[in-house]
Scaffold this motif. Sequence first.
Motif, mmCIF file in Angstrom:
data_model
loop_
_atom_site.group_PDB
_atom_site.id
_atom_site.type_symbol
_atom_site.label_atom_id
_atom_site.label_comp_id
_atom_site.label_asym_id
_atom_site.label_seq_id
_atom_site.Cartn_x
_atom_site.Cartn_y
_atom_site.Cartn_z
ATOM 1 N N UNK A 167 -9.166 -18.557 14.714
ATOM 2 C CA UNK A 167 -9.519 -17.143 14.557
ATOM 3 C C UNK A 167 -8.324 -16.266 14.923
ATOM 4 N N UNK A 168 -7.587 -16.665 15.964
ATOM 5 C CA UNK A 168 -6.389 -15.915 16.363
ATOM 6 C C UNK A 168 -5.346 -15.953 15.244
ATOM 7 N N UNK A 169 -5.191 -17.148 14.673
ATOM 8 C CA UNK A 169 -4.197 -17.343 13.611
ATOM 9 C C UNK A 169 -4.493 -16.449 12.402
ATOM 10 N N UNK A 170 -5.783 -16.306 12.099
ATOM 11 C CA UNK A 170 -6.171 -15.479 10.949
ATOM 12 C C UNK A 170 -6.265 -14.015 11.357
ATOM 13 N N UNK A 171 -6.783 -13.778 12.575
ATOM 14 C CA UNK A 171 -7.053 -12.405 13.001
ATOM 15 C C UNK A 171 -5.794 -11.604 13.301
ATOM 16 N N UNK A 172 -4.761 -12.272 13.850
ATOM 17 C CA UNK A 172 -3.563 -11.518 14.237
ATOM 18 C C UNK A 172 -2.897 -10.812 13.060
ATOM 19 N N UNK A 173 -2.624 -11.544 11.961
ATOM 20 C CA UNK A 173 -2.004 -10.839 10.818
ATOM 21 C C UNK A 173 -2.856 -9.696 10.294
ATOM 22 N N UNK A 174 -4.182 -9.881 10.322
ATOM 23 C CA UNK A 174 -5.059 -8.804 9.844
ATOM 24 C C UNK A 174 -4.881 -7.574 10.737
ATOM 25 N N UNK A 175 -4.938 -7.805 12.067
ATOM 26 C CA UNK A 175 -4.796 -6.688 13.011
ATOM 27 C C UNK A 175 -3.419 -6.042 12.862
ATOM 28 N N UNK A 176 -2.411 -6.873 12.682
ATOM 29 C CA UNK A 176 -1.040 -6.370 12.543
ATOM 30 C C UNK A 176 -0.922 -5.493 11.299
ATOM 31 N N UNK A 177 -1.478 -6.010 10.209
ATOM 32 C CA UNK A 177 -1.452 -5.243 8.954
ATOM 33 C C UNK A 177 -2.162 -3.910 9.103
ATOM 34 N N UNK A 178 -3.293 -3.940 9.796
ATOM 35 C CA UNK A 178 -4.059 -2.700 9.983
ATOM 36 C C UNK A 178 -3.271 -1.686 10.804
ATOM 37 N N UNK A 179 -2.641 -2.185 11.890
ATOM 38 C CA UNK A 179 -1.933 -1.277 12.792
ATOM 39 C C UNK A 179 -0.693 -0.686 12.128
ATOM 40 N N UNK A 180 -0.118 -1.405 11.159
ATOM 41 C CA UNK A 180 1.092 -0.914 10.498
ATOM 42 C C UNK A 180 0.793 -0.193 9.181
#
Lengths: 361, 293
Positions: free
Chosen positions: B89-102
């Motif tokens: 979940x971390x592996x998938x969730x981090x890029x999503x969160x990163x994309x959202x924040x940027x």
Amino acid sequence: MHRHTLTLAAALALGGTLAMAEEVRVYNWSDYIDEELLTKFQEETGIDLVYDVFDSNEVLETKMLAGGSGYDVVVPTGTFLQRQIQAGAFQKLDKSKLPNLSNMWDVIMERTAQYDPGNEYSVNYMWGTTGLGVNTKKVAEVLGENAPIDSLALVFDPANMEKLASCGVHFLDAPTEMIPAALKYIGENPDAQDAETIAKAEAVLMAVRPYVQKFHSSEYINALANGDICVAFGWSGDVLQARDRAAEADNGVEIAYNAPKEGALMWFDMMAIPADAPNPDGAHKFLNFIMDAQNMAAASNYVYYANGNKASQEFLAEDVIGDPAIYPSEETVKNLYTVSPWDAKVQRVATRLWTKVKSGT
Amino acid sequence: MRRFLLIAIPFGWLLALFLVPFFIVVKISLSDVAVSIPPYVPQFSWETGIGTFLRDLDFENFVFLTTDSLYWKSYVGSLVIAVISTFLTLLIGYPIAYGMARAPEEWRATLMMLIILPFWTSFLIRIYAWMGILSREGLLNQFLMWTGVISEPLTILNTNYAVYIGIIYAYLPFMVLPIYSALDRMDTSLIEAAEDLGCSRLTAFWLVTVPLSRNGIIAGCFLVFIPALGEFVIPSLLGGSGTLMIGKVLWEEFSSNRDWPLASAVAVVLLLILVVPIVLFQRNQQKQQEAEQ
């Protein structure tokens, strides 16, 4: 009674403009009634019906023994009913409120008296057998044309199960039915009451468990009908409902039910009223409604189970009363066996055994 | 006095809703199973007194937990499934969160909405939908067969793979949201500074962004790990006969086997196991708050 007083008080308080509707809560097996009957009951009696479903006697028993389930009518199988009566979970029926009792079938009542002496606490709803639901085409593909689709060997011989695993097998999650079947397969008494005999079922079940995709007591109806699995060890009427759903969907899946030739378990599902039912009066009305010959026939015609109602037989569809898988011939009935409840100590042995079989450890 | 009241109310609440039920469970775990209402003995009665009642209690059920390998195997099974799915979940969730924040400012509210949207449908219905997707004749197999990737349908439903898919799907928002809020607060000029000082974009990510989102990662991991450990719905609907998870065992002991004393013993042990990560989580939260002050 309490509720009536409340209704009266509410009616008086609001000048009779608003009355609390009377309510009956029924807890029955899943896929076990023609839902039109529920509407009909509400229309005929003006009583609100709350209808919930379960798929395991064990879950029902837990609710009954926890007390305060809030249900007015529940439907345990005979063996469970017997034990729950002893625990004080049910109230005696008031037969004066059940004129339709005269419709009941004496042959079945004699048999259910084994669990409920004198039939004082319960009336029979449906009865049936536990056996083999088979996707005929797929099983023939995997095991050949001569596959033993009417024998316990189909599901208890590891050689067959190893091959069937590729197309999917479901077993009932019901130790009180699977353990007797396994005992029958190795020639033991399926109604054994001693821990040593029951332990012999373990080897049979453990040998085939790696090939069982799931132990579940209601998912197999849709799984069979959709072609997701090819064999289910399940209940007669449920398999026949799967057959019908497949035919309706016209998806090329053909399902057949066979009672194992070695002998099949015959069971009786009984309607009873919990000791703490909030509305026992309404519960009696519901029982009497169900025992009406035409209503009972409608239920059987819909769910493909035989019932314990003699008067309903003239209203049964030909593919129900005429199907030996539903109303077995006298010859077949001789080949059916019944079981009785285990005592507390043996129960724990059986429960451990079953947990071990399901989890593989 | 006022301060005392302020503290007394939440503590009274905790006492009533956590400790009292917990002691009831402990009490049942020391009883014996019986066919009666309720399904265990001894019952407390004033006639026989508290002495007889206490004498009848024993630790038999806890001893039983150690003799049957099912229980520790289920604890370990749950632990393995929870750890692996938290990591995925971390592996998938981090890029999503990163994309959202940027993402551009005006998109963020919509993206946030899309993450929260699934919660508008019942959790149970979403898991049932996965049964339709993953079954042998289900949508996924039909699609893969149609594209020619596979020639025989895959068995996914009723295996541990389906459990992983279910957990990752269901808990992904709990991973994304805390990481997003950590990344969102981050000062992006720090990255520019790192790059000015000679870091490549990747090194800047590892040396600046990841450490600064550490608290979000930890919070997300706990929010996924703790419920996944005790998860019951997903393994029982999507898992098969080989799925060993303690939540499922607990439910079965309670409902199918009607063995409340044993089920209570399992629950007590599960709670003790869960207390460790919960305390760690609390400590991390506290540190974070102190650091912010």
